[in-house]
Design a protein around this motif. Sequence first.
Motif, PDB file in Angstrom:
ATOM      1  N   GLY A 198       0.823  -1.201   0.000  1.00 27.96           N
ATOM      2  CA  GLY A 198       0.000   0.000   0.000  1.00 27.96           C
ATOM      3  C   GLY A 198       0.858   1.252   0.000  1.00 27.96           C
ATOM      4  O   GLY A 198       2.000   1.229   0.465  1.00 27.96           O
ATOM      5  N   THR A 199       0.316   2.333  -0.540  1.00 24.70           N
ATOM      6  CA  THR A 199       1.011   3.618  -0.561  1.00 24.70           C
ATOM      7  C   THR A 199       0.033   4.723  -0.182  1.00 24.70           C
ATOM      8  O   THR A 199      -1.181   4.573  -0.348  1.00 24.70           O
ATOM      9  N   SER A 200       0.577   5.823   0.305  1.00 27.69           N
ATOM     10  CA  SER A 200      -0.275   6.963   0.638  1.00 27.69           C
ATOM     11  C   SER A 200       0.553   8.240   0.607  1.00 27.69           C
ATOM     12  O   SER A 200       1.750   8.218   0.928  1.00 27.69           O
ATOM     13  N   ILE A 201      -0.069   9.348   0.197  1.00 28.56           N
ATOM     14  CA  ILE A 201       0.582  10.655   0.250  1.00 28.56           C
ATOM     15  C   ILE A 201      -0.404  11.664   0.836  1.00 28.56           C
ATOM     16  O   ILE A 201      -1.616  11.506   0.724  1.00 28.56           O
ATOM     17  N   ASN A 202       0.126  12.695   1.498  1.00 35.08           N
ATOM     18  CA  ASN A 202      -0.699  13.836   1.912  1.00 35.08           C
ATOM     19  C   ASN A 202       0.199  15.042   2.135  1.00 35.08           C
ATOM     20  O   ASN A 202       1.403  15.006   1.819  1.00 35.08           O
ATOM     21  N   HIS A 203      -0.376  16.095   2.686  1.00 38.10           N
ATOM     22  CA  HIS A 203       0.396  17.314   2.929  1.00 38.10           C
ATOM     23  C   HIS A 203       0.122  17.816   4.330  1.00 38.10           C
ATOM     24  O   HIS A 203      -1.007  17.719   4.836  1.00 38.10           O
ATOM     25  N   GLY A 204       1.138  18.350   4.967  1.00 32.72           N
ATOM     26  CA  GLY A 204       1.027  18.798   6.356  1.00 32.72           C
ATOM     27  C   GLY A 204       0.279  20.099   6.542  1.00 32.72           C
ATOM     28  O   GLY A 204      -0.089  20.443   7.671  1.00 32.72           O
ATOM     29  N   GLY A 205       0.042  20.839   5.461  1.00 30.97           N
ATOM     30  CA  GLY A 205      -0.671  22.113   5.603  1.00 30.97           C
ATOM     31  C   GLY A 205       0.152  23.161   6.325  1.00 30.97           C
ATOM     32  O   GLY A 205       1.375  23.071   6.444  1.00 30.97           O
ATOM     33  N   LYS A 206      -0.526  24.147   6.870  1.00 28.73           N
ATOM     34  CA  LYS A 206       0.158  25.267   7.529  1.00 28.73           C
ATOM     35  C   LYS A 206       0.703  24.838   8.891  1.00 28.73           C
ATOM     36  O   LYS A 206      -0.003  24.223   9.694  1.00 28.73           O
TER      37      LYS A 206
END
Length: 327
Positions: free
Chosen positions: A89-97
């Motif tokens: 499995g793989t996943s990506i996201n962003h930490g935001g401010k």
Amino acid sequence: SLTAIHEACEHLYRGECELAMAGGVNLYLHPLSYVGLCANQMLSIDGQCKSFGKGGNGFVPGEGVGVVLLKPLSKAIADGDPIHALIRGTSINHGGKTNGYTVPNPTAQGELIRSALERAGVHARTISYIEAHGTGTELGDPIEVTGLTQAFRKDTADKGFCAMGSVKSNIGHLEAAAGIAGIGKIVLQMKNRTLVPSLHAQELNPNIPFEQTPFVVQQELEEWKRPVVELGGETQEYPRMAGISSFGAGGANAHVIIEEYVPEEKAPIRVTAHNPVIIVLSAKNEERLKQQVERLLSVIGKGEVTESNLADAAYTLQVGREAMEER
């Protein structure tokens, strides 16, 4: 490079391609890179990347390149490909401010790892190794362990069952190629069934309460045993599985779950007078062809080509080498 692998896997899932090559490369070709890193006080003062170690004071730049060839498992088996590991499995996201460009977001990191576990259909208790981002900073390392712990706690309250390390302590931070470098380390550890020590961590970062987490920093060479876990009232042995994290400055996050490949036992092809194989050699000219023959004789003399792998050697020479003029 982990984001590239995630994107490649998504294309394969959707049937938009039959195979994909994904990876990354990092080179420092101009002093301006170091000037910028120094201006932001990001580099280690003593030139050591102390991932999860006491006195972590910044990262060490490194150069490198890595790539993987990705293919659906069923097709790889059907084609007889050498399979080094499985991507579960793989996943990506962003930490935001956050409070700064280099300040990570532990909540986003935890959600990322949780998402990867759920997409992989894997229980956190069966993960036996984490190849951490581990840049060796006083702030980043504790935040990473916090995010990992949050993700694992949704499955288990057990402590100290999962080894942890970072190849950055060996080769520095490869930036765009950091993730693929970590995958290389995981695959080699799986191949050798061995966990290798994470360097510069004899004394652990005092800001990380490891005794209250599922993780133990790998500090010595050790056999990587398959975990035996009780889930749902049933105890069984699980394959070696590892998670790998990559967190870019600015908030880009990626996580991949990797599992060892356990092939079905197959009887080796026996080479006999009645069932021979053809060893083909070729080169640009007669002189180089003789050199090829001498090299082959040398490896046979060293015992590297034997009756058990003669059929494999013949296959590679027939299919995996370019046919040149002199044969």
